[in-house]
Design an enzyme around this catalytic site. Structure first.
Site, PDB file in Angstrom:
ATOM      1  N   ARG A  59      12.609 -19.927 -56.283  1.00 22.81           N
ATOM      2  CA  ARG A  59      12.337 -20.658 -55.037  1.00 22.81           C
ATOM      3  C   ARG A  59      12.691 -22.140 -55.183  1.00 22.81           C
ATOM      4  O   ARG A  59      12.929 -22.829 -54.199  1.00 22.81           O
ATOM      5  CB  ARG A  59      10.879 -20.461 -54.618  1.00 22.81           C
ATOM      6  CG  ARG A  59      10.512 -21.095 -53.289  1.00 22.81           C
ATOM      7  CD  ARG A  59       9.293 -20.451 -52.630  1.00 22.81           C
ATOM      8  NE  ARG A  59       8.271 -20.058 -53.567  1.00 22.81           N
ATOM      9  CZ  ARG A  59       7.426 -20.888 -54.203  1.00 22.81           C
ATOM     10  NH1 ARG A  59       7.471 -22.174 -53.955  1.00 22.81           N
ATOM     11  NH2 ARG A  59       6.546 -20.435 -55.075  1.00 22.81           N
ATOM     12  N   TYR A 112      21.676 -24.317 -29.608  1.00 19.63           N
ATOM     13  CA  TYR A 112      21.516 -22.899 -29.915  1.00 19.63           C
ATOM     14  C   TYR A 112      20.150 -22.453 -29.383  1.00 19.63           C
ATOM     15  O   TYR A 112      19.158 -23.160 -29.538  1.00 19.63           O
ATOM     16  CB  TYR A 112      21.609 -22.750 -31.427  1.00 19.63           C
ATOM     17  CG  TYR A 112      21.453 -21.345 -31.943  1.00 19.63           C
ATOM     18  CD1 TYR A 112      22.446 -20.402 -31.739  1.00 19.63           C
ATOM     19  CD2 TYR A 112      20.319 -20.975 -32.652  1.00 19.63           C
ATOM     20  CE1 TYR A 112      22.305 -19.116 -32.226  1.00 19.63           C
ATOM     21  CE2 TYR A 112      20.173 -19.688 -33.145  1.00 19.63           C
ATOM     22  CZ  TYR A 112      21.169 -18.757 -32.927  1.00 19.63           C
ATOM     23  OH  TYR A 112      21.031 -17.487 -33.410  1.00 19.63           O
ATOM     24  N   ASP A 182      24.009 -30.292 -35.769  1.00 17.99           N
ATOM     25  CA  ASP A 182      24.381 -28.902 -36.032  1.00 17.99           C
ATOM     26  C   ASP A 182      25.885 -28.793 -35.766  1.00 17.99           C
ATOM     27  O   ASP A 182      26.342 -28.863 -34.627  1.00 17.99           O
ATOM     28  CB  ASP A 182      23.577 -27.964 -35.116  1.00 17.99           C
ATOM     29  CG  ASP A 182      23.855 -26.481 -35.395  1.00 17.99           C
ATOM     30  OD1 ASP A 182      24.936 -26.168 -35.911  1.00 17.99           O
ATOM     31  OD2 ASP A 182      22.983 -25.648 -35.060  1.00 17.99           O
ATOM     32  N   LYS A 207      28.088 -18.070 -40.066  1.00 20.72           N
ATOM     33  CA  LYS A 207      29.232 -18.024 -39.161  1.00 20.72           C
ATOM     34  C   LYS A 207      30.524 -18.311 -39.942  1.00 20.72           C
ATOM     35  O   LYS A 207      30.850 -17.557 -40.829  1.00 20.72           O
ATOM     36  CB  LYS A 207      29.001 -19.016 -38.019  1.00 20.72           C
ATOM     37  CG  LYS A 207      27.588 -18.951 -37.400  1.00 20.72           C
ATOM     38  CD  LYS A 207      27.325 -17.660 -36.655  1.00 20.72           C
ATOM     39  CE  LYS A 207      25.847 -17.465 -36.280  1.00 20.72           C
ATOM     40  NZ  LYS A 207      25.202 -18.607 -35.637  1.00 20.72           N
TER      41      LYS A 207
HETATM   42  C1  LIG Z   1      23.899 -18.936 -35.338  1.00 17.92           C
HETATM   43  C2  LIG Z   1      23.562 -20.347 -35.118  1.00 17.92           C
HETATM   44  C3  LIG Z   1      22.362 -20.902 -35.595  1.00 17.92           C
HETATM   45  C4  LIG Z   1      21.330 -20.063 -36.301  1.00 17.92           C
HETATM   46  O1  LIG Z   1      21.822 -19.591 -37.524  1.00 17.92           O
HETATM   47  P1  LIG Z   1      21.286 -18.246 -38.234  1.00 17.92           P
HETATM   48  O2  LIG Z   1      22.070 -18.200 -39.485  1.00 17.92           O
HETATM   49  O3  LIG Z   1      21.537 -17.115 -37.296  1.00 17.92           O
HETATM   50  O4  LIG Z   1      19.821 -18.446 -38.446  1.00 17.92           O
HETATM   51  C5  LIG Z   1      22.136 -22.240 -35.390  1.00 17.92           C
HETATM   52  N1  LIG Z   1      23.025 -23.012 -34.711  1.00 17.92           N
HETATM   53  C6  LIG Z   1      24.168 -22.515 -34.241  1.00 17.92           C
HETATM   54  C7  LIG Z   1      25.099 -23.413 -33.519  1.00 17.92           C
HETATM   55  C8  LIG Z   1      24.480 -21.172 -34.415  1.00 17.92           C
HETATM   56  O5  LIG Z   1      25.628 -20.680 -33.934  1.00 17.92           O
END
Ligand SMILES: *Cc1c(COP(=O)(O)O)cnc(C)c1O
Length: 391
Positions: A59, A112, A182, A207
């Site tokens: 962790r 998101y 983000d 992604k």
């Molecule tokens: C998918 C996504 C998230 C969340 O990510 P996870 O890996 O699904 O928890 C946050 N911000 C954006 C822009 C995303 O496309």
């Protein structure tokens, strides 16, 4: 020849970095271990109390995860990075590490849906107030800052699902609150928020970074002191990245530059083609001259991204027809992987928003989101041609 990593282009940096835990093996080593042996009582004490000791307990840190973090730090031009069990793990851990009851967050309304739900639910419950602003309006973030109360400014650019942009220079010039971006839709290849003065950049590496639909993982990057502060909270929160997901994400990062370039080029080509199609009302893609923030995109993005959205004038039934007929592209909601994906945000990714919120963020009946994959661009356009022709 110098081997100063600062001089390497991103494509080369992604190949060079992240090898600290693999010895001479060119493939990254998978350290599945959750615990390491200490040499002595003093050594155990050092590992237990040190910052991010990577051979103590899973962790706290893990060598495979650390190697992935090294690659992201290098690609973002950051002092350090930290990975989490998902993008949401990164967002929740960062917010809860830096904000306390009574603090205030200014966030873009173009976020998101999971991030929005986190700000509205848990943050409100913990007494962290949130003001949502239109992130595309110049000065909107600054104007909503409450002196001595605003602890964080949170933005997403390009945003989901309409590919709207926030001005990174403007965010970077905000003094006082932590600025967090983000950057999932751009990937570290598409833009570098830290170079604009932003404090923390964040990705759902699930992604484009991992890029093969086989890892759920998130990551943040920024100054070491700030990352250490998030780590100190994160080790208690426990949303750590799994070594196996870090391995897949590290594998993905190696080819991120070439994949992003191919997918961005296909997105632009499909966007230009869709703009000419009679069934299409508008196309949203920062790389198109028709995008209202195309100038800003050219200033702050090196690639315009692998996702586009478009409006079918026929509304929801036209989208249903498209989704019925599409063949090569898949009906699925994620992005950044090898397969081209098509989704209807209103009934999937943004289904949790109220009707008013959907209207406010442009999530319309006829909106379609496409994540371009690695197929031949001509085949993708042919697929959309046959799927749209009949309508
Ligand atoms: C998918 C996504 C998230 C969340 O990510 P996870 O890996 O699904 O928890 C946050 N911000 C954006 C822009 C995303 O496309």
């Amino acid at each position: 020849m110098s081997h100063d990593p600062d001089r390497l282009k991103p494509a080369s940096a992604a190949i060079r970095a992240g090898r600290r835990a693999s010895g001479p093996s060119l493939a990254p080593a998978l350290w599945a271990s959750s615990v390491w042996e200490s040499e002595s009582m003093d050594d155990a004490h050092r590992r237990a109390t040190g910052m991010r000791a990577d051979q103590f307990y899973g962790r706290y840190s893990n060598p495979t995860v650390r190697s992935f973090e090294d690659v992201i730090a290098e690609l973002e031009g950051a002092q350090d990075a930290m990975a989490f069990g998902s993008g949401m793990g990164a967002i929740a851990s960062t917010v809860l590490a830096l904000c306390s009851a009574g603090d205030h967050i200014v966030a873009a309304k173009q976020l998101y849906a999971g991030t929005l739900a986190f700000l509205r639910g848990p943050c409100a419950r913990f007494g962290i107030d949130v003001t949502l602003v239109d992130g595309t309006v110049p000065g909107a973030f600054e104007a909503a800052i409450l002196p001595s109360r605003t602890m964080m400014v949170l933005a997403e650019t390009p945003s989901n699902p309409r590919l709207e942009l926030c001005d990174l220079d403007e965010l970077g010039s905000i003094m006082g609150p932590f600025t967090v971006v983000d950057s999932t839709f751009a990937t570290p290849i598409g833009q570098q928020p830290l170079a604009h003065g932003v404090d923390l950049v964040l990705h759902s590496a699930t992604k484009g970074i991992a890029g093969h639909n086989d890892a759920t993982i998130g990551v943040i990057a920024g100054e070491k002191e700030l990352i250490d502060a998030v780590w100190a909270y994160g080790v208690l929160h426990g949303a750590m990245a799994s070594p196996f997901d870090a391995l897949n994400a590290l594998r993905g990062a190696r080819t991120l530059a070439v994949r992003t370039a191919h997918q961005s080029a296909t997105a632009r080509r499909l966007g230009e083609w869709l703009e000419q199609h009679p069934a299409v009302g508008s196309v949203h893609y920062p790389g198109l001259a028709s995008h209202p923030q195309h100038d800003l995109a050219q200033r702050q993005m090196r690639q315009f991204g692998t996702v586009l959205a478009f409006e079918l004038t026929g509304g929801r039934s036209a989208v249903a027809g498209l989704l019925d007929r599409i063949q090569l592209a898949k009906r699925a909601t994620s992005l950044g992987g090898p397969e081209t994906l098509v989704c209807h945000p209103m009934t999937t990714t943004h289904a949790s928003l109220t009707t008013d919120e959907q209207a406010d963020t442009g999530v319309t009946e006829g909106l379609v989101r496409v994540s371009l994959g690695l197929e031949d661009p001509g085949d993708i356009i042919a697929d959309f041609y046959q799927a749209l022709e009949v309508s």
